[in-house]
Write an enzyme that holds these catalytic residues in place. Structure first.
Site, PDB file in Angstrom:
ATOM      1  N   HIS A 119       0.735  -1.128   0.014  1.00  0.00           N
ATOM      2  CA  HIS A 119       0.012   0.006  -0.025  1.00  0.00           C
ATOM      3  C   HIS A 119       0.905   1.120   0.009  1.00  0.00           C
ATOM      4  CE1 HIS A 119       0.884   0.547   4.414  1.00  0.00           C
ATOM      5  NE2 HIS A 119       0.942  -0.786   4.426  1.00  0.00           N
ATOM      6  N   ASP A 120       0.302   2.200  -0.645  1.00  0.00           N
ATOM      7  CA  ASP A 120       0.785   3.532  -0.744  1.00  0.00           C
ATOM      8  C   ASP A 120       2.352   3.747  -1.385  1.00  0.00           C
ATOM      9  OD1 ASP A 120      -1.311   4.920   0.777  1.00  0.00           O
ATOM     10  OD2 ASP A 120      -0.646   3.390   2.377  1.00  0.00           O
ATOM     11  N   GLY A 137       5.021  -0.888   2.678  1.00  0.00           N
ATOM     12  CA  GLY A 137       4.268   0.297   2.556  1.00  0.00           C
ATOM     13  C   GLY A 137       5.063   1.596   2.426  1.00  0.00           C
TER      14      GLY A 137
END
Length: 257
Positions: A119-120, A137
């Site tokens: 994520h991200d 992440g």
């Protein structure tokens, strides 16, 4: 060009000349750009935006929920650019609400089998992720970076443009542009990515300036503050050294030294 066994949510937007293979699942709020080829048994969950002329191989899983305990189902997304090769069993998760909300992949990247991008993360253009490489992440990857097989990066690491991360190398610190990291756990700098730079058309003058900057940062025995001062002088004659210095200014973790 869409196999009759594929399941496509009514809210999905499928561009012209898109091919979708058998048993693939395209979820709600997914946009697939023109000319993209999606193999069999692919799962794409939304919100996800995929550009044009991508090639997504069988069993890839894109746009799944982030693997973050703080995630509470807020709206986040995955954005993928154009002309990317995404191979078998690749997993790329959406962003998180407190991490910017977006996982972003640029253009012309090769993302090979079993790669995980969490994520991200923010991925530039023309990168190569070899088999089994992985990002935690919030990792940022510059253009033309190569991640060799079984390499990985800790969350919030930044890897500068044209860096080369060797096979099995695990990163816990930021890696400046142009630097090669050794094939060692908790990798160490081992010179610049000269061969990659030559292949991309860097002439001897540019490469010499980058080598000089590397020696200043890693081999002169200087503190980081003193090295930055010398690099600021060298940057007057080299855009590449200026890029290294700007990377150091943005670095929030410890620097790989």
């Amino acid at each position: 060009m869409i196999h009759p066994t594929a399941q496509i949510d009514p809210t999905a937007v499928i561009g012209d000349n898109v091919s979708i293979g058998a048993y693939s699942v395209i979820g709600a709020d997914v946009h697939v750009g023109e000319g993209t080829v999606i193999g069999p048994h692919v799962v794409i969950q939304g919100p996800t935006r995929i550009g044009r002329d991508n090639r997504i191989s069988q069993f890839a899983s894109l746009g799944g929920d982030p693997q973050d305990k703080k995630f509470q189902g807020e709206r986040t997304e995955l954005v993928i650019g154009d002309r990317n090769q995404i191979r078998e069993y690749v997993t790329i998760n959406r962003g998180t609400g407190d991490g910017g909300g977006v996982t972003q992949i640029g253009n012309d990247n090769w993302i090979l089998a079993y790669v995980h991008i969490a994520h991200d993360c923010k991925i530039g253009n023309n990168t190569v992720f070899s088999n089994y490489s992985a990002l935690a992440g919030h990792v940022e990857i510059g253009d033309w970076v190569v991640m060799a097989g079984f390499s990985g990066a800790h969350q919030f690491c930044k890897i500068g443009a044209h860096a080369f991360i060797g096979m099995g190398c695990l990163l816990g610190s930021d890696v400046p542009p142009f630097v090669t990291m050794a094939n060692e756990q908790r990798g160490r700098p081992r010179g610049i990515n000269s061969e990659g730079l030559k292949r991309r058309g860097f002439d001897t003058t540019r490469i010499s300036a980058i080598k000089r900057a590397y020696r200043t940062l890693y081999m002169a025995g200087l503190t980081l503050a003193d090295a930055r001062e010398q690099l600021s002088v060298q940057a007057n004659d080299s855009d590449d050294v200026r890029a290294m210095l700007e990377f150091l200014d943005r670095s929030e973790r410890s620097l790989a030294r």
